[in-house]
Design a protein around this motif. Structure first.
Motif, PDB file in Angstrom:
ATOM      1  N   VAL A   1      29.625  22.956 -10.406  1.00  0.00           N
ATOM      2  CA  VAL A   1      30.215  23.404 -11.663  1.00  0.00           C
ATOM      3  C   VAL A   1      30.273  24.934 -11.684  1.00  0.00           C
TER       4      VAL A   1
ATOM      5  N   PRO B   1      32.970  26.837  -8.879  1.00  0.00           N
ATOM      6  CA  PRO B   1      34.392  26.865  -9.214  1.00  0.00           C
ATOM      7  C   PRO B   1      34.677  27.565 -10.538  1.00  0.00           C
ATOM      8  N   LEU B   2      33.706  27.519 -11.457  1.00  0.00           N
ATOM      9  CA  LEU B   2      33.885  28.214 -12.732  1.00  0.00           C
ATOM     10  C   LEU B   2      34.005  29.712 -12.498  1.00  0.00           C
TER      11      LEU B   2
ATOM     12  N   SER C   1      33.610  25.344  -3.241  1.00  0.00           N
ATOM     13  CA  SER C   1      34.115  25.182  -4.600  1.00  0.00           C
ATOM     14  C   SER C   1      34.507  26.514  -5.229  1.00  0.00           C
TER      15      SER C   1
ATOM     16  N   GLY D   1      38.008  26.930  -6.814  1.00  0.00           N
ATOM     17  CA  GLY D   1      38.075  27.366  -8.208  1.00  0.00           C
ATOM     18  C   GLY D   1      38.964  28.585  -8.374  1.00  0.00           C
TER      19      GLY D   1
ATOM     20  N   VAL E   1      35.918  21.683 -13.698  1.00  0.00           N
ATOM     21  CA  VAL E   1      34.492  21.875 -13.428  1.00  0.00           C
ATOM     22  C   VAL E   1      33.685  20.615 -13.735  1.00  0.00           C
TER      23      VAL E   1
END
Length: 188
Positions: A52, A55-56, A124, A128, A142
């Protein structure tokens, strides 16, 4: 969901599964440690968290760049996905000896666990960033990345001793091929 939202959801879900293949394949190798349920849960949740967070961070940077540079970011994002996918396929062919490193108990606690989860989730970040430049739905992306990363890691860890010889060396290649396909799709 409208058809456009449904299409975006399915694209993000497939990407999340592709990224989760890395967690799954590495989990298969680590599963040979015969971890207990508590250790599997702790490792899986940590990987999910990093799937999470990374990629955020990438999406926020990608959205900023998209506003600053404009349409060119679509090409940059697509090329990053292709490059990342090719890198994942190359690593699986090259056959880095991650399994030997994973057998160390330091991979299941403290800084070792954080570094392991970070290394599994680093792909990621680039995805992202690519999605941020393309204006993807951040919340859905996410959430899917975190859920799929955690679930696939847990699955890999749980069945590691039984299935590592079947999928372990191919999981990363499959995930990389999917990312390349989506990168090409975004270019067209």
């Amino acid at each position: 969901m409208t058809s456009i939202q449904w299409g975006e959801f399915m694209t993000l879900l497939i990407m999340a599964l592709a990224l989760g293949m890395d967690a799954f394949s590495l989990g298969l190798g680590m599963g040979m440690l015969r971890l207990n349920r508590r250790e599997i849960s702790k490792i899986s949740l940590t990987i999910g968290f990093f799937h999470v967070l990374m990629p955020l961070i990438g999406m926020v940077a990608g959205l900023y760049l998209a506003k600053a540079v404009g349409d060119m970011t679509k090409w940059i994002g697509a090329l990053l996905l292709i490059g990342l996918g090719v890198h994942m396929v190359w690593n699986s062919i090259k056959g880095d000896d991650d399994d030997a490193q994973m057998r160390s108990g330091s991979r299941t606690a403290g800084l070792g666990l954080i570094l392991f989860a970070l290394s599994v989730s680093i792909d990621s970040l680039s995805v992202g960033f690519s999605l941020g430049t393309l204006g993807a739905n951040v919340a859905i992306a996410v959430a899917l990345f975190g859920i799929c990363g955690a679930m696939m890691a847990a699955t890999g860890l749980s069945i590691g001793s039984k299935a590592s010889h079947l999928f372990g060396e191919y999981g990363e290649a499959i995930g990389g091929a999917v990312l390349v396909a989506f990168g090409v799709k975004f270019l067209l």
